[in-house]
Enzyme design. Structure first.
Site, mmCIF file in Angstrom:
data_model
loop_
_atom_site.group_PDB
_atom_site.id
_atom_site.type_symbol
_atom_site.label_atom_id
_atom_site.label_comp_id
_atom_site.label_asym_id
_atom_site.label_seq_id
_atom_site.Cartn_x
_atom_site.Cartn_y
_atom_site.Cartn_z
ATOM 1 N N ALA A 70 0.853 -1.190 0.000
ATOM 2 C CA ALA A 70 0.000 0.000 0.000
ATOM 3 C C ALA A 70 0.886 1.235 0.000
ATOM 4 O O ALA A 70 2.019 1.196 0.485
ATOM 5 C CB ALA A 70 -0.883 -0.005 1.239
ATOM 6 N N GLY A 111 0.908 -5.104 1.112
ATOM 7 C CA GLY A 111 -0.288 -5.283 0.268
ATOM 8 C C GLY A 111 0.028 -5.961 -1.045
ATOM 9 O O GLY A 111 -0.826 -6.662 -1.616
ATOM 10 N N GLU A 134 4.668 -4.959 7.539
ATOM 11 C CA GLU A 134 3.812 -3.954 8.176
ATOM 12 C C GLU A 134 4.199 -3.689 9.638
ATOM 13 O O GLU A 134 4.060 -2.565 10.132
ATOM 14 C CB GLU A 134 2.341 -4.406 8.112
ATOM 15 C CG GLU A 134 1.688 -4.229 6.756
ATOM 16 C CD GLU A 134 1.980 -5.373 5.798
ATOM 17 O OE1 GLU A 134 1.346 -5.413 4.727
ATOM 18 O OE2 GLU A 134 2.853 -6.215 6.089
HETATM 19 N N1 T1G Z 1 4.586 3.458 -0.222
HETATM 20 C C1 T1G Z 1 5.005 4.662 -0.671
HETATM 21 N N2 T1G Z 1 6.294 4.930 -1.064
HETATM 22 C C2 T1G Z 1 7.151 3.914 -0.992
HETATM 23 C C3 T1G Z 1 6.787 2.618 -0.521
HETATM 24 C C4 T1G Z 1 5.419 2.414 -0.131
HETATM 25 N N3 T1G Z 1 4.969 1.237 0.300
HETATM 26 N N4 T1G Z 1 7.879 1.834 -0.567
HETATM 27 C C5 T1G Z 1 8.889 2.610 -1.048
HETATM 28 N N5 T1G Z 1 8.457 3.855 -1.304
HETATM 29 C C6 T1G Z 1 9.233 4.979 -1.855
HETATM 30 C C7 T1G Z 1 10.243 5.525 -0.848
HETATM 31 O O1 T1G Z 1 9.660 6.480 -0.002
HETATM 32 C C8 T1G Z 1 11.285 6.131 -1.790
HETATM 33 O O2 T1G Z 1 10.787 7.377 -2.207
HETATM 34 C C9 T1G Z 1 11.266 5.198 -2.993
HETATM 35 O O3 T1G Z 1 10.013 4.489 -2.925
HETATM 36 C C10 T1G Z 1 12.370 4.178 -2.983
HETATM 37 O O4 T1G Z 1 12.348 3.542 -1.713
HETATM 38 C C11 T1G Z 1 -2.759 -3.254 3.631
HETATM 39 C C12 T1G Z 1 -1.255 -1.137 4.574
HETATM 40 C C13 T1G Z 1 10.386 -1.346 -1.184
HETATM 41 C C14 T1G Z 1 12.273 -2.438 -0.029
HETATM 42 O O5 T1G Z 1 6.457 -1.509 4.287
HETATM 43 O O6 T1G Z 1 10.730 -1.373 2.508
HETATM 44 O O7 T1G Z 1 0.956 -2.627 2.539
HETATM 45 O O8 T1G Z 1 12.495 8.829 -1.198
HETATM 46 O O9 T1G Z 1 14.554 4.414 -0.930
HETATM 47 O O10 T1G Z 1 16.077 0.916 -0.609
HETATM 48 O O11 T1G Z 1 -1.151 -4.646 4.486
HETATM 49 O O12 T1G Z 1 11.246 1.088 0.185
HETATM 50 O O13 T1G Z 1 12.675 8.132 -3.602
HETATM 51 O O14 T1G Z 1 10.849 9.694 -2.860
HETATM 52 O O15 T1G Z 1 13.362 2.585 0.340
HETATM 53 O O16 T1G Z 1 15.282 0.117 -2.880
HETATM 54 C C15 T1G Z 1 4.015 -2.239 3.353
HETATM 55 C C16 T1G Z 1 8.185 -0.243 2.416
HETATM 56 C C17 T1G Z 1 3.196 -1.012 3.248
HETATM 57 C C18 T1G Z 1 7.547 -1.567 2.183
HETATM 58 C C19 T1G Z 1 12.682 -0.481 -1.552
HETATM 59 N N6 T1G Z 1 5.212 -2.084 2.553
HETATM 60 N N7 T1G Z 1 9.268 0.019 1.476
HETATM 61 O O17 T1G Z 1 13.843 -0.140 -0.859
HETATM 62 O O18 T1G Z 1 14.344 2.148 -1.943
HETATM 63 S S1 T1G Z 1 1.815 -1.097 4.359
HETATM 64 C C20 T1G Z 1 6.356 -1.700 3.114
HETATM 65 C C21 T1G Z 1 10.471 -0.574 1.638
HETATM 66 C C22 T1G Z 1 0.745 -2.167 3.605
HETATM 67 C C23 T1G Z 1 -1.296 -3.504 3.720
HETATM 68 C C24 T1G Z 1 -0.511 -2.428 4.377
HETATM 69 C C25 T1G Z 1 11.541 -0.160 0.669
HETATM 70 C C26 T1G Z 1 11.676 -1.124 -0.525
HETATM 71 P P1 T1G Z 1 11.759 8.576 -2.476
HETATM 72 P P2 T1G Z 1 13.709 3.220 -0.953
HETATM 73 P P3 T1G Z 1 14.995 0.740 -1.605
#
Ligand code: T1G
Length: 712
Positions: A70, A111, A134
């Site tokens: 998400a 998600g 999460e």
């Molecule tokens: N939402 C929005 N932006 C995201 C994002 C996300 N889920 N994941 C990454 N970004 C943006 C980040 O801010 C950065 O932006 C760019 O992408 C590159 O990220 C219902 C509600 C995927 C392993 O917790 O762990 O799903 O700074 O620098 O080192 O159950 O990002 O360039 O503008 O980190 O290669 C669950 C979170 C969401 C994954 C990539 N998902 N992301 O790492 O690059 S909650 C997460 C990460 C959910 C549901 C619930 C890492 C990555 P900018 P980065 P990276």
């Protein structure tokens, strides 16, 4: 390669191949399932559902990424009319009679994996990573993950409830699984070496009209396992809030049918997303990603490549830093003119990796490789071609300038010369060289091969290329690089001094070291200021205090008394506390309480007996916040989020409070400001409200506050 290009600007591409619709997520950089993307995906799913010629649907992602889950930015946005979420997408796939296949190239997280788990089959590639992180956002999976993953893993790995264990561990740790383990666990059905989308289309044709719903699976979770899991996570008020709720949700996967299970999951998710720990974690997620964005630096400035490094000084810090480079695959030479010290350094490196092997964190071969990557030498000519040299010698300006002058002559002209000083003036160190633009502070935290924080200290003449290279190096070394201006103590230690100042004044007024430390531990720190002083060394703090800029108010001399008595802390067996030989547990020491009482008497202070834990926490934390505000005003720290990252990754500030500046926002900056104004009258002139604190008190907060209404 099957063509699955989306129309320009489209968030979801849709193509049909032999009765199989291929839907491609195209929302760079991580194909986050924002409301817009989820709405577009749902629209395409509904179109496929309505098309009788379509027997199966493949969902995949573009740019080598399935989906990062998400969109966390949506957590901070107001709801969109009719906006759909990933939960709606999962529900549509669940009720569909058609066959759904997830073609997972790259990462499927949160998600993203929940969408894949709603599908009937999951295909991966060698680059696949799957995870439900999460918990790292103070949340639980909120689109069926807590109900599907336990069902799938328990069914695929029934032995001794092994699957349940795997599901608990995966969701409680939040770490992703690579392709092979994911296949082994049964999360993905196949690892495709070639075109995973083409393989998925073929499978779609073969399986069209069949369903393989995970939601239909029935599982059991033995109550002792649930109790054990609750016992293994921190208490709810110590960062364990989401973890306990997660276990409750997973338990529902056995106790309830799928529909009631996801209803419980959604209820828990709603409770968590508005909780302070989760808002703190989301703040930190974005604060961490802001760290590398330095205003004023050309975004196209490329970092220099660091292929060879060197460290001056084979002490604990020096060899720790060397191991950080070795762990990142960068060969490093450690220079120490003292052969005994060099031998101790060599032994420290070998012992550290040997214990990693013993703990099963590394295999023999890898350990040998790392040890070999750390070479020792006793003269600078051995490092003439190093790309970066980090000086980690004794904390004395005179010695550091001598070393830098010698390095300036010995090492190639375009090499970066960095100092691991924790407080001293980078400009003065740079003045000993002919290349001040190549001089920077790289302040690692002890133990350097463990602590994540790296303060990158910019001097007045430090060049932009040196800064860009240092920040990129921090990422390569798996450190959280935070840019600091060149002020005494930089960001972290500067704020620490005011925190410890207040803790010492509290001792003079009537508190005991154990009382102060317990109050701070009660707030969530792993240790209090006095156990920390004993760990780092009262002699180290004493010497730093000698070099510190003079202030126009009285400082406590309790540490001086202990220093004069040779009580340096753990290294001498006693400091603010006493320590049993070989033990690190601080023990109350009445002798120290007598020394403190004598200081109060010397200063004519009547010791109070009504000092509460709340007063201790507020005075220590408000001191931290106020100095943080001062550093923002002075431009030493770029953002409040940077200071939060410094304190969380370098000083053990509890993550669920979001860091000192974020915490100040949750307490109310106006309340803190007003209190400091009062303390200036009641406690002393050392309480000077920072102009930036006054400003934030007027504006309401240091950081913009989230609105978590949208994702409920
Ligand atoms: N939402 C929005 N932006 C995201 C994002 C996300 N889920 N994941 C990454 N970004 C943006 C980040 O801010 C950065 O932006 C760019 O992408 C590159 O990220 C219902 C509600 C995927 C392993 O917790 O762990 O799903 O700074 O620098 O080192 O159950 O990002 O360039 O503008 O980190 O290669 C669950 C979170 C969401 C994954 C990539 N998902 N992301 O790492 O690059 S909650 C997460 C990460 C959910 C549901 C619930 C890492 C990555 P900018 P980065 P990276």
């Amino acid at each position: 390669m099957l063509d699955t290009q989306a129309r320009p600007g489209a968030l979801v591409g849709a193509d049909t191949h032999d009765g199989v619709r291929v839907l491609t997520l195209t929302n760079p950089p991580v194909n986050a399932l924002s409301f817009k993307t989820s709405t577009a995906l749902l629209r395409e799913i509904e179109a496929a559902e309505a098309d009788p010629a379509i027997g199966a649907v493949v969902i995949t992602g573009s740019n080598g990424f399935f989906s990062g889950g998400a969109d966390i930015n949506d957590f901070q946005k107001a709801p969109e009319p009719g906006g759909k979420s990933v939960r709606d997408v999962v529900a549509a796939i669940e009720r569909s009679p058609k066959t759904y296949i997830a073609a997972i190239d790259g990462s499927a997280l949160g998600g993203g994996l929940e969408v894949a788990l709603a599908c009937d089959y999951r295909l991966g590639t060698p680059a696949t990573k799957v995870g439900l992180p999460e918990i790292l956002l103070g949340l639980i999976p909120g689109a069926g993950g807590t109900q599907r993953l336990p069902r799938l893993l328990a069914t695929k790995n029934p032995m001794n409830f092994g699957g349940i264990q795997m599901a608990l561990q995966m969701m409680l740790e939040g770490k992703p699984k690579d392709a092979k383990p994911a296949k082994g666990m049964g999360i993905i059905d196949e690892i495709v070496e070639g075109d995973v989308v083409a393989r998925a289309v073929a499978l779609g044709k073969e399986k069209a009209g069949t369903k393989n719903r995970i939601s239909a699976l029935k599982i059991k979770i033995p109550p002792p396992m649930v109790a054990l899991a609750h016992g293994m996570v921190p208490p709810e008020d110590r960062g364990g809030f989401a973890a306990h709720k997660l276990i409750d949700a997973i338990e529902a996967a056995a106790d309830l049918d799928y529909a009631h299970g996801v209803a419980r999951e959604a209820r828990i998710f709603r409770e968590l997303i508005t909780s302070l720990p989760s808002q703190s974690a989301v703040h930190l997620f974005f604060a961490e990603r802001e760290l590398g964005k330095i205003p004023g630096l050309a975004t196209d400035l490329k970092p220099k490549t660091i292929e060879k490094a060197a460290v001056i000084g084979a002490g604990t810090m020096g060899t720790g830093i060397a191991m950080v480079f070795a762990n990142a695959g960068i060969p490093v030479s450690v220079i120490d003119v003292n052969p005994e010290q060099a031998e101790r350094g060599r032994k420290n490196v070998a012992d550290t990796y040997a214990s990693q092997v013993k703990k099963g964190r590394m295999n023999e071969e890898k350990a040998k490789e790392r040890v070999a990557a750390v070479q020792f030498a006793d003269a600078y000519d051995a490092i003439a071609d190093a790309d970066i040299v980090i000086e980690a010698v004794f904390e004395s300006m005179a010695i550091k300038k001598e070393v830098f002058a010698a390095l300036d002559k010995a090492v190639k002209k375009d090499a970066i010369l960095a100092s691991n000083t924790s407080t001293l003036d980078i400009d003065e160190i740079a003045s000993a060289t002919s290349r001040p633009e190549k001089v920077v502070g790289l302040h690692f935290f002890a133990p350097a091969n463990v602590m994540q924080l790296l303060e990158v200290v910019r001097g007045a003449k430090t060049g932009p290329e040196t800064i860009v290279t240092s920040m990129a190096l921090a990422k390569k070394l798996k450190k959280k690089g935070v840019l600091s201006g060149n002020a005494f103590g930089f960001i972290g230690n500067r704020m620490l001094f005011d925190y410890v100042r207040e803790a010492l004044f509290l001792l003079e007024e009537g508190a005991t070291p154990m009382q102060v430390d317990n109050a701070i531990k009660g707030f969530g720190f792993p240790m209090g200021p006095f156990a920390m002083s004993d760990l780092s060394g009262i002699d180290v703090f004493y010497k730093i205090a000698q070099e510190a800029p003079k202030v126009d108010y009285r400082q406590s001399e309790i540490s001086h008394r202990l220093y004069e008595l040779g009580r340096y802390g753990q290294k001498t067996g006693s400091g603010f506390f006493t320590y049993e030989p070989g033990k690190r547990e601080p023990q109350r020491d009445e002798e120290v309480e007598r020394i403190v009482a004598a200081e109060s008497a010397r200063l004519g202070i009547t010791r109070r007996t009504d000092i509460t834990d709340e007063e201790i926490v507020n005075r220590c934390m408000y001191a931290l916040v106020n100095e943080g505000a001062q550093l923002l005003g002075d431009g030493i720290a770029l953002r409040p989020g940077d200071e939060d990252a410094v304190w969380i990754f370098g000083y053990g500030f509890p993550w669920y409070h979001g860091g000192p500046m974020w915490w100040a926002d949750t307490v109310g900056v106006k309340k803190i400001y007003d209190q400091i104004v009062t303390w200036r009258e009641t406690l002393g002139k050392h309480w000077v409200p920072a102009p930036r604190l006054e400003e934030a008190a007027k504006n309401g907060s240091f950081s913009p506050r989230p609105n978590t209404g949208a994702f409920n």
